[in-house]
Every structure is written in structure tokens, then in C-alpha cells.
Design an enzyme around this catalytic site. Structure first.
Site, PDB file in Angstrom:
ATOM      1  N   THR A 111       0.817  -1.347   0.114  1.00 21.98           N
ATOM      2  CA  THR A 111       0.480   0.304  -0.052  1.00 21.98           C
ATOM      3  C   THR A 111       1.138   1.015  -0.200  1.00 21.98           C
ATOM      4  O   THR A 111       1.762   0.861   0.556  1.00 21.98           O
ATOM      5  CB  THR A 111      -0.774   0.289   1.220  1.00 21.98           C
ATOM      6  N   HIS A 112       0.800   2.299  -0.464  1.00 20.45           N
ATOM      7  CA  HIS A 112       1.388   3.180  -1.000  1.00 20.45           C
ATOM      8  C   HIS A 112       2.235   3.499  -1.470  1.00 20.45           C
ATOM      9  O   HIS A 112       3.239   4.160  -1.103  1.00 20.45           O
ATOM     10  CB  HIS A 112       1.100   4.041   0.770  1.00 20.45           C
TER      11      HIS A 112
ATOM     12  N   LYS B 248      20.654  -4.480 -20.827  1.00 20.68           N
ATOM     13  CA  LYS B 248      19.376  -4.335 -20.453  1.00 20.68           C
ATOM     14  C   LYS B 248      18.452  -4.706 -20.945  1.00 20.68           C
ATOM     15  O   LYS B 248      18.683  -5.367 -21.737  1.00 20.68           O
ATOM     16  CB  LYS B 248      19.188  -2.211 -20.952  1.00 20.68           C
TER      17      LYS B 248
ATOM     18  N   LYS C 251     -15.665  10.001 -34.704  1.00 15.03           N
ATOM     19  CA  LYS C 251     -15.029   8.673 -35.102  1.00 15.03           C
ATOM     20  C   LYS C 251     -13.981   8.016 -34.704  1.00 15.03           C
ATOM     21  O   LYS C 251     -13.593   7.218 -34.853  1.00 15.03           O
ATOM     22  CB  LYS C 251     -15.951   9.012 -36.740  1.00 15.03           C
TER      23      LYS C 251
ATOM     24  N   GLU D  77       4.963  -0.755 -20.090  1.00 15.16           N
ATOM     25  CA  GLU D  77       5.642   1.421 -19.952  1.00 15.16           C
ATOM     26  C   GLU D  77       4.233   1.700 -20.790  1.00 15.16           C
ATOM     27  O   GLU D  77       3.297   2.441 -20.845  1.00 15.16           O
ATOM     28  CB  GLU D  77       6.359   1.839 -20.344  1.00 15.16           C
TER      29      GLU D  77
ATOM     30  N   GLN E 202     -19.602  13.910 -36.231  1.00 15.96           N
ATOM     31  CA  GLN E 202     -17.790  13.406 -37.402  1.00 15.96           C
ATOM     32  C   GLN E 202     -16.669  13.634 -36.371  1.00 15.96           C
ATOM     33  O   GLN E 202     -15.737  12.412 -36.456  1.00 15.96           O
ATOM     34  CB  GLN E 202     -17.738  14.704 -38.119  1.00 15.96           C
TER      35      GLN E 202
ATOM     36  N   TYR F 196     -29.036  16.106 -36.216  1.00 21.39           N
ATOM     37  CA  TYR F 196     -27.329  15.736 -36.527  1.00 21.39           C
ATOM     38  C   TYR F 196     -26.494  16.664 -36.437  1.00 21.39           C
ATOM     39  O   TYR F 196     -27.066  18.257 -36.814  1.00 21.39           O
ATOM     40  CB  TYR F 196     -27.650  15.490 -37.481  1.00 21.39           C
TER      41      TYR F 196
ATOM     42  N   SER G   8      18.332  -1.867 -25.313  1.00 21.00           N
ATOM     43  CA  SER G   8      19.211  -0.796 -25.407  1.00 21.00           C
ATOM     44  C   SER G   8      20.249  -0.877 -25.964  1.00 21.00           C
ATOM     45  O   SER G   8      20.702  -1.597 -26.632  1.00 21.00           O
ATOM     46  CB  SER G   8      19.839  -0.696 -24.161  1.00 21.00           C
TER      47      SER G   8
ATOM     48  N   ASN H 251      14.202  -4.180 -21.148  1.00 22.20           N
ATOM     49  CA  ASN H 251      13.486  -3.202 -20.715  1.00 22.20           C
ATOM     50  C   ASN H 251      11.725  -4.264 -20.524  1.00 22.20           C
ATOM     51  O   ASN H 251      11.665  -5.161 -21.727  1.00 22.20           O
ATOM     52  CB  ASN H 251      13.464  -2.369 -21.989  1.00 22.20           C
TER      53      ASN H 251
END
Length: 421
Positions: free
Chosen positions: A166-167, A296, A338, A303, A335, A330, A290, A298
Site C-alpha cells: 500500500t502507498h 539492459k 469517429k 510502460e 464527425q 445531427y 538498449s 526493458n
């Protein structure tokens, strides 16, 4: 093609590549005049036009020969569209006009009859309604499959202890099964919201024309509803117009629960896969690297997923803000709903499809989790052990808190006395 960061190992999972690259430098950069009518929605317009023509022949507006010609022309357009050879020009404004012009130019007078009994308003609404229902059903199936995939792994992890947070701070002990099960139940519940939205949208607006119906021509709207697979006819023609944009908003609101859960799952995964915790992991074909740091790994997909939860919400809000304050009938403002709607649906389907692959591949690092189950996680348990012996909760809380921090101070003092090597 190999990535800048890629070594000699296997390639990136195709869903991960598609999801993380998205439209950046591919979708938008490769089209000078991207038109949703021509790229995504046109097949639904063709389907609705075929049903409308069939109904017109049934009520005597078209002959059997004219209907056959129209169906042939619509099939031709569909085949051209599949090959990328049916283009909607800027001067045509939309796919509706492009379809009618193609038929008229190639087959003559019969092309001038296909618009009988409808307006571009109900033509567009029907096209979008069919697309909306397809997307809702697809996302509902994906959410159900995702929940099933997560539920299947819960039993594997029910006995694996992990810290609950929590937190963003460690709080109490739980298990990996409980953590994953919480998302499984959420994705399962999201199918109920999607079912509700499908029930609302499953109404045929075709035949409402500009929003006031057609006088002097007995359209068989029940026939087009049957041909298009709608559950019922949206009977009030003005409500058909009023539902434009509003029904798209309903659809995205229903999809939002699965998207919010997926974004929150992504946040947890970012926290639990970082090197400081490394509670969870995925195979190498789910991670990127990377271009400068060879070591690395990732978890880019999470993300992007975390961000897409916000992007999805902004697209839904864009539609809602567009329709708020509009009167009945209308308005050209509609429009603008969409593009946002199609983009949101594509985000929803791609996110859940990717997670369906992630969950079965999830790896649990039990040694890391075991080391993380430190004394502080069990202090609340100590409180309730005292409560079980008859102490008032607040008294037990204070006693357990004092005892914990006293032990902690002693441990820190002893640690400071140890000689450094």
C-alpha cells in the site's frame, strides 16, 4: 529486421513489437491522407448497403436484376478495398459517397437508386454501429480469455508468499495467487459491463434517415435488422440520431474497466520486474534492449500499456466532451467522434490480446520473494494475535508497534557494531 539492441538471440515477440512500436513512424508516416471510412469502416458500410438494397427490392423499389447488379458492384468494391485499390478522395468526403459514385459511374442509373430511403446520417450510424458491436464482442471475448488465462495460473501461485503493498510500501503478507487472482476477477467482471453495452447498442438505426424517418415509402426496417443481425429495430428515428456519439461513449465506458485493470497490472509489473525486486519475469522475447547498454532488459510493453490506459481514457473523454451540450438532431461535431472511437477500440483489442500472451509466460522468482518476506510484514498479524487473547484493538496496536520499533532499533544498533570487511 534486427534491432539496434538485438544480439544473436531470438527475435522479439510479434505482439510486443506491434504494441510498442504502434503507429509511431509506420501508420501515420506512411499515409498522406489517412481516412477512417476507407481504411477501417468501409466493409461495414458495404454490408449495410447490401442489406438496404435487398430490402428495397423486397418493397418494390428495385427489380431483381437491379439488386443483383448492386450486389455485384458492392462485392467488387470490397475486393478492391481488400487489395488497397479502393480510395476515398478528399472531394468525396466519405466512403458513402465513394461507393455511390463508383456504382453510378460503372453501372449507370441503378447507382442512383441505392440511396433511396436513407441519409448519410443513418448510413454512417449503421456502419459505426456494426463496427461497435464487432469490437465490443471481440473485446468481451478477449477479456474472458484473459480472465481464464489468469485463473488457470492462480492455483500455481497460491502457496507462493509475496509482500502486499500500500502507498508503494510493503504492508502485509499475501500470495502471488491472490495478487494475480485480483486481476483475474476484475477482467471477469469487465465482461458483464461489455454484455450490458452490447445489449444497449444492438439496435438497427438504418431507415431513420436524417433523423425523422421517411414519409411516403414503407421501409421494412425489421428486414434490414434481420439481415444485419441486429437484435431489434431502434424504433424512434430521432433517438437514432440522438444516440450517435452517445452509443460510442457507452461502448468505451464498458471497455474502460478492462483497460484500467490492464494499466494497473502494467504498473505492478514494472515494480515487480525491476532489478531491486525481480519478483516476476518474462522470457526474452517479451523484453527489449538498449542501443547503448548491452546488459539492459526493458519491459517496454508495460510502460506503453500503462500509458495506453490514460490514452484510452482521454479518447473516451474526447467523445463524451464532444457530445455534451449538443441538442437533438445531427450536428457536424459528431464527425469528430469517429477517429477517437476507432483508435480507442484498437487500443483495447491490442492491449488485451497482448496480455493473453503475457499471463501464460509469467515467471515467478520464488527465491526473491522468499527473501522479501521480512519481519515488518507480520506486525499486523501480531496485533490480532493480541486481540485474540482479549486485548482491545487500539491497545494491541500500540503494543505491537512499540515492540516492533524497539526490535528494529536493537537490530540496527547491533548491525552498526559489526566490523566492516
Amino acid at each position: 529486421m534486427a534491432k539496434l539492441w538485438q544480439g544473436s538471440g531470438g527475435g522479439l515477440h510479434p505482439l510486443v513489437e506491434a504494441y510498442t512500436v504502434g503507429e509511431d513512424g509506420v501508420h501515420w508516416d506512411s499515409r498522406e491522407d489517412f481516412r477512417l471510412d476507407g481504411e477501417v469502416l468501409l466493409p461495414f458500410d458495404l454490408k449495410a448497403s447490401a442489406a438496404h438494397a435487398t430490402m428495397l427490392q423486397k418493397i418494390g423499389v428495385l427489380t431483381k436484376e437491379e439488386l443483383d447488379t448492386l450486389k455485384k458492384a458492392l462485392k467488387e468494391i470490397e475486393e478492391l478495398w481488400k487489395k488497397g485499390d479502393f480510395k476515398v478522395t478528399r472531394s468525396q468526403e466519405d466512403g458513402h459517397t465513394a461507393i455511390e459514385q463508383y456504382i453510378t459511374e460503372k453501372y449507370g442509373e441503378v447507382g442512383k437508386k441505392i440511396h433511396t430511403g436513407r441519409s448519410r446520417n443513418d448510413q454512417s450510424m449503421t456502419m459505426i454501429r456494426l463496427y461497435s458491436l464487432e469490437q465490443l464482442r471481440l473485446i468481451r471475448q478477449l477479456a474472458s480469455d484473459l480472465a481464464t488465462a489468469a485463473e488457470a495460473r492462480v492455483s500455481d501461485f497460491n502457496a507462493v508468499a509475496m509482500p502486499g503493498y500500500t502507498h508503494m510500501q510493503r504492508a502485509m503478507p499475501t500470495t502471488v495467487g491472490t495478487w494475480l487472482g485480483s486481476f483475474a476477477q476484475g477482467w471477469r467482471d469487465s465482461t458483464k459491463m461489455l454484455d450490458g453495452a452490447i445489449g444497449v447498442l444492438d439496435q438497427n438505426p438504418l431507415g431513420s434517415a436524417a433523423g425523422f424517418g421517411i414519409n411516403g415509402l414503407a421501409l421494412d426496417r425489421a428486414e434490414t435488422a434481420k439481415l444485419l443481425g441486429f437484435q431489434t429495430v431502434q424504433s424512434n428515428p430521432m433517438y437514432c440520431g440522438l444516440s450517435r456519439g452517445m452509443f460510442e461513449n457507452v461502448a468505451l465506458q464498458a471497455m474502460s474497466l478492462a483497460m484500467v485493470l490492464s494499466s494497473r497490472f502494467a504498473t505492478d509489473m514494472m515494480m515487480f520486474t525491476q532489478q531491486e525486486t525481480l519478483f516476476l519475469a518474462l522470457p526474452d522475447n517479451f523484453v527489449t534492449g538498449s542501443s547503448i547498454m548491452p546488459q539492459k532488459k526493458n519491459y517496454d510493453l508495460f510502460e506503453i500499456m500503462r500509458a495506453n490506459g490514460k490514452v484510452f481514457g482521454s479518447l473516451q473523454m474526447q467523445i463524451q466532451e464532444t457530445i455534451v451540450g449538443l441538442g437533438s438532431g445531427y450536428h457536424r461535431d459528431l464527425q469528430c467522434t469517429k477517429k477517437a472511437f476507432v483508435e480507442a477500440c484498437e487500443l483495447g483489442t491490442s492491449t488485451l490480446a497482448l496480455l493473453k500472451e503475457v499471463i501464460p509466460a509469467l515467471q515467478v522468482r520464488e527465491e526473491k520473494l522468499k527473501a522479501a518476506m521480512t519481519e515488518d510484514l507480520y506486525v499486523t498479524d501480531e496485533v490480532y494475535q493480541l486481540v485474540a487473547k482479549g486485548k482491545a484493538f487500539r491497545e494491541a496496536y500500540g503494543e505491537a508497534k512499540e515492540a516492533f520499533f524497539k526490535r528494529k532499533a536493537q537490530q540496527e544498533a547491533e548491525a552498526s557494531k559489526k566490523p566492516r570487511v
